[in-house]
Write a protein that holds these residues in place. Structure first.
Motif, short mmCIF file in Angstrom:
data_model
loop_
_atom_site.label_atom_id
_atom_site.label_comp_id
_atom_site.label_asym_id
_atom_site.label_seq_id
_atom_site.Cartn_x
_atom_site.Cartn_y
_atom_site.Cartn_z
N HIS A 1 54.34 -42.45 -23.78
CA HIS A 1 53.05 -42.25 -24.45
C HIS A 1 52.21 -43.53 -24.41
CE1 HIS A 1 50.09 -40.89 -27.31
NE2 HIS A 1 50.32 -41.98 -28.03
N ASN A 2 52.84 -44.67 -24.71
CA ASN A 2 52.10 -45.93 -24.69
C ASN A 2 51.62 -46.28 -23.29
OD1 ASN A 2 52.09 -46.52 -27.40
ND2 ASN A 2 54.08 -47.53 -27.32
N SER B 1 50.88 -44.09 -20.96
CA SER B 1 49.79 -43.17 -20.69
C SER B 1 48.50 -43.61 -21.38
CB SER B 1 50.18 -41.77 -21.17
OG SER B 1 49.09 -40.90 -21.07
N GLU B 2 48.61 -44.10 -22.59
CA GLU B 2 47.42 -44.52 -23.34
C GLU B 2 46.86 -45.85 -22.85
OE1 GLU B 2 45.65 -43.06 -25.87
OE2 GLU B 2 46.81 -41.27 -25.35
N ASN B 3 47.69 -46.76 -22.38
CA ASN B 3 47.25 -48.12 -22.12
C ASN B 3 47.07 -48.49 -20.65
OD1 ASN B 3 47.16 -48.79 -24.86
ND2 ASN B 3 49.37 -49.10 -24.87
N VAL C 1 63.70 -40.60 -28.09
CA VAL C 1 62.50 -40.99 -28.83
C VAL C 1 61.89 -42.26 -28.22
CG1 VAL C 1 61.67 -41.81 -31.07
CG2 VAL C 1 63.19 -39.84 -30.95
N GLY C 2 62.72 -43.21 -27.88
CA GLY C 2 62.21 -44.43 -27.26
C GLY C 2 61.54 -44.16 -25.92
N SER C 3 62.12 -43.29 -25.11
CA SER C 3 61.51 -42.96 -23.82
C SER C 3 60.17 -42.26 -24.00
CB SER C 3 62.45 -42.05 -23.02
OG SER C 3 63.63 -42.73 -22.71
N LEU C 4 60.11 -41.33 -24.95
CA LEU C 4 58.83 -40.65 -25.21
C LEU C 4 57.78 -41.61 -25.73
CD1 LEU C 4 60.11 -37.31 -26.78
CD2 LEU C 4 59.11 -37.64 -24.51
N TRP C 5 58.19 -42.53 -26.58
CA TRP C 5 57.27 -43.52 -27.12
C TRP C 5 56.73 -44.42 -26.01
CZ3 TRP C 5 58.91 -48.54 -29.88
CH2 TRP C 5 57.80 -49.16 -30.44
N ILE C 6 57.63 -44.87 -25.14
CA ILE C 6 57.22 -45.73 -24.02
C ILE C 6 56.28 -44.98 -23.09
CG2 ILE C 6 58.07 -46.86 -21.93
CD1 ILE C 6 60.53 -47.70 -23.60
#
Length: 120
Positions: free
Chosen positions: A101-102, A104-106, A94-99
Motif C-alpha cells: 500500500h505504501n 502504491s501511494e508513494n 499484514v506487513g506485506s499489505l502495508w508495504i
C-alpha cells in the motif's frame, strides 16, 4: 535404552466418533460456503464476510477434531507452536499489505490517482 523403546502413552488420538463429527461438520461448513456462492442471496461484501467466517470456523473444527489441539497439558507445546506460527504468518501478511500500500501511494502519487476509475 529401555525408555527409548516405550510407546507413547500420551492422550489418545481420537475415536471414530470424533472423526465422524469433525467430518460431518466439515461437510456442513463446506456446503454452506458453496451454497452462498451458488445462490447469491446476500450482497457481495456480506457473502465474502460469511465465507471468511465459515473458513475460520472450519479451521478450528480441523484443529480440534483432526489435529486434536486443545488446552490439555499434553498439547500445550503444540498449541504454543501453532499460535507462534499463526502470529508469524499474520505479521508477514499484514506487513506485506502495508508495504504494498505504501509503495502504491508513494511511488508515483500524481499518476496513480489520475488513472483510477471514477467508481472507486
Amino acid at each position: 535404552m529401555a525408555d527409548m523403546n516405550r510407546a507413547y502413552t500420551g492422550e489418545s488420538h481420537g475415536s471414530v466418533g470424533s472423526y465422524g463429527i469433525g467430518f460431518v461438520l466439515s461437510i456442513i461448513l463446506t456446503g454452506a460456503a458453496f451454497g452462498l456462492v451458488m445462490e447469491p442471496v446476500l450482497p457481495h461484501v456480506a457473502t465474502l464476510l460469511a465465507i471468511a467466517g465459515l473458513a475460520a470456523v472450519q479451521v478450528f473444527v480441523h484443529l480440534f477434531f483432526f489435529l486434536h489441539m486443545n488446552g490439555s497439558s499434553e498439547q500445550r507445546w503444540n498449541v504454543t507452536a501453532f499460535a507462534f506460527a499463526v502470529l508469524t504468518v499474520a505479521i508477514l501478511i499484514v506487513g506485506s499489505l502495508w508495504i504494498m500500500h505504501n509503495i502504491s501511494e508513494n511511488m508515483m502519487p500524481g499518476v496513480a490517482k489520475s488513472h483510477m476509475p471514477a467508481e472507486m
